[in-house]
Enzyme design. Structure first.
Site, PDB file in Angstrom:
ATOM      1  N   HIS A  77     -10.632  10.402   6.229  1.00 43.13           N
ATOM      2  CA  HIS A  77     -10.470   9.020   5.794  1.00 43.13           C
ATOM      3  C   HIS A  77     -11.178   8.807   4.464  1.00 43.13           C
ATOM      4  CE1 HIS A  77      -8.708   8.434   9.541  1.00 43.13           C
ATOM      5  NE2 HIS A  77      -9.513   7.578  10.111  1.00 43.13           N
ATOM      6  N   CYS A  90       0.790  -1.241   0.000  1.00 38.51           N
ATOM      7  CA  CYS A  90       0.000   0.000   0.000  1.00 38.51           C
ATOM      8  C   CYS A  90       0.819   1.288   0.000  1.00 38.51           C
ATOM      9  CB  CYS A  90      -0.999  -0.007   1.147  1.00 38.51           C
ATOM     10  SG  CYS A  90      -0.248  -0.275   2.771  1.00 38.51           S
TER      11      CYS A  90
END
Length: 147
Positions: free
Chosen positions: A127, A77
């Site tokens: 987020h 990631c």
């Protein structure tokens, strides 16, 4: 990134599309785990930013450097994020993309103390996915009742 241009944004999107369907870099994660432990020596808050970054770079070169890696076209990631921004011509921080953890990316926010020397600060906007804790807990309790 507040200073990201339209062209850079397009290059970042292009990079992401080019990576679709490629496999995850599991080897990179396994190689990264011991580095996560040993790098704590370099992250002492008493050290100056340049010394922390130099320490991390030296340690990463010893523990993680693998120039002829056959899995070089795979990403985990945070490695994916750094590589994507580099494809767009934006250096977020020094060091190879495979040396960077998700926590390192988080600490690139304005005002945070990053372990790596930060080339560009990022702005936290929230987020990407909103978690519904009530839903998560109800799913968890339903699976326990089924057992």
């Amino acid at each position: 990134m507040p200073s990201l241009t339209q062209d850079q944004s397009s290059l970042l999107r292009e990079f992401a599309h080019q990576q679709q369907g490629k496999k995850y870099n599991f080897k990179g994660i396994v190689m990264f785990m011991p580095f996560m432990v040993s790098r704590r020596v370099c992250e002492l808050p008493l050290m100056h930013e340049n010394l922390r970054s130099a320490c991390l770079t030296a340690l990463a070169r010893v523990q993680l450097a693998d120039v002829d890696d056959p899995q070089a076209n795979r990403f985990f990631c945070s490695e994916f994020v750094i590589a994507g921004y580099r494809h767009a011509g934006v250096e977020l921080l020094q060091g190879q993309a495979s040396w960077v953890s998700p926590a390192d990316l988080m600490h690139l926010r304005d005002g945070d103390v990053s372990a790596w020397h930060s080339e560009q600060n990022m702005q936290y906007i929230g987020h990407l996915k909103r978690w519904n804790l009530k839903e998560i807990l109800s799913l968890r309790s339903a699976s326990r009742q089924a057992e």
